[in-house]
Every structure is written in C-alpha cells, then in structure tokens.
Design a protein around this motif. Structure first.
Motif: not given
Length: 229
Positions: A1-22
C-alpha cells in the motif's frame, strides 16, 4: 500500500475524476479556524520529504488502470505543493496521458519554484475566504509575515503567466465577507486575477455552518452577483 489516499471516482462535467491526497497528514501554510481537517500542527511553506513514493505510484497506477479516470485532482490535506515529490507525481500522471488539476490555497503560486510546478498542471484552483487583513490574520492564521495583499498578488502574478485553466474558489462566510462592501471588494479581486472559472462556496461542515453559514437566499444573491460580473 502507498501513502496516498483517494476519494471514490465521481463525475464532474461529464468527466470521471479521481481525487488524490498526497500528504500523510495536514501540512499547510495556514491554520484556518474553520478547516474541516483540524489544526495545523505542521505549519510550513517549504517543501518536506515524506516516505519514498515508489509504492504510492505503483498503487496510483493500479487505481488508474482499474477506475479509468479522465482527470486527476490533487486535493490534499493542506498545501500539496509542500510535498517535495509533487513534481514527480505530476510528471507520472501526465505520463499516463491524463490531465491534472491542482488545488492550492494560492499563497505559494507567486513563488518561482512553485509556479513552475503548478504550470505543469492543466488546471489550478486557488481560493479566497477572508478579504480584510485583520480577518486574514485572525481567522486564517497564516505563517508569520504573510499578508492578504501578497496573497492576492501571488495569484494575480501566477495567472498572468499561466497557460492552463485557473479556477478561483471563493467561500462566503457569515460576518466576514457577506456584506455589500465585501462583495464589491471580491468583485475587484476577481477582475484583477481574471480567472477562467469562478466557484462560489459556503460553509457546509456541520461544525461551522451554524455560526459561519449564510442563508440559501443570501447565498444565491451573492453567487449571482459574483458569477455575472
């Protein structure tokens, strides 16, 4: 496992967005009283080394392959620019053919070393909450020596040379920037920064909404005033 954390994929303006905390925990140059993450035990504006990122990038690659995002949004616990590997992280994502959006409070964007990093991103988000020097010092509790004027001028300088999409997020806070004089000041700041997109937000966290939140009616009126200038 890495040290980043993520939110679930969501759709914004028709695009699939992956939100990441570094960031492994909160590292920020501010210590805002209303921060949903909590107090800044690590108040910094210089880059810091965290754990090696090899495993984190391997995990990120796997998540990208499995979730098929169309935009990676670096939105961290504090100021993402203080991670000394952020340049490598952005290069890695861009190497996958994906656009990058970076969230920063905006204060560091006027410094050459951070400007160069942010310039690699397709979208950069800067923000504004308090619009008086007294309120800025009292409520956002920045690193000593910071000023509101410099904060704003850093974003102005950044966007003048930036080739990507600059998004300006303004949070309306009851008693601090929701009166007519403050709205006019915000309009002037918007005109100086000249962002590509404006987002108007308000206090949504339950812990702060009662004291610092504004009514739906007032929020709609302010939003219309600022989005239509």
């Amino acid at each position: 496992m890495g040290d980043f954390s993520y939110k679930d994929i969501y759709v914004e303006d028709g695009k699939r967005v992956l939100e990441i905390n570094i960031l492994p925990e909160k590292y920020c140059n501010f210590d805002c009283i209303f921060c949903p993450i909590g107090r800044s035990q690590n108040k910094v504006d210089t880059q810091k080394s965290f754990n090696k990122i090899e495993s984190s990038l391997i995990e990120l690659e796997s998540i990208i392959e499995n979730t098929k995002p169309e935009l990676i949004f670096i939105n961290s616990k504090g100021e993402a620019l203080v991670n000394d590997k952020i340049d490598d992280i952005i290069n890695f994502i861009k190497g996958k053919g994906l656009p990058v959006r970076l969230f920063s409070n905006g204060y560091l964007l006027g410094r050459d070393e951070y400007m160069k990093i942010a310039n690699k991103c397709d979208e950069v988000v800067g923000e504004l909450k308090i619009i008086t020097e007294e309120g800025f010092q009292k409520i956002q509790r920045p690193i000593e020596g910071y000023t509101l004027a410099k904060y704003i001028s850093n974003m102005i300088a950044f966007n003048k040379q930036y080739k990507g999409k600059f998004i300006f997020e303004i949070t309306i806070i009851k008693g601090y920037n929701d009166d007519e004089e403050s709205i006019q000041r915000i309009k002037n700041i918007i005109n100086k920064i000249s962002p590509d997109k404006i987002i108007i937000a308000r206090m949504e966290d339950e812990r702060f909404r009662k004291k610092l939140g504004i009514t739906d009616e007032r929020f709609e009126k302010i939003s219309n005033a600022l989005l239509n200038i």
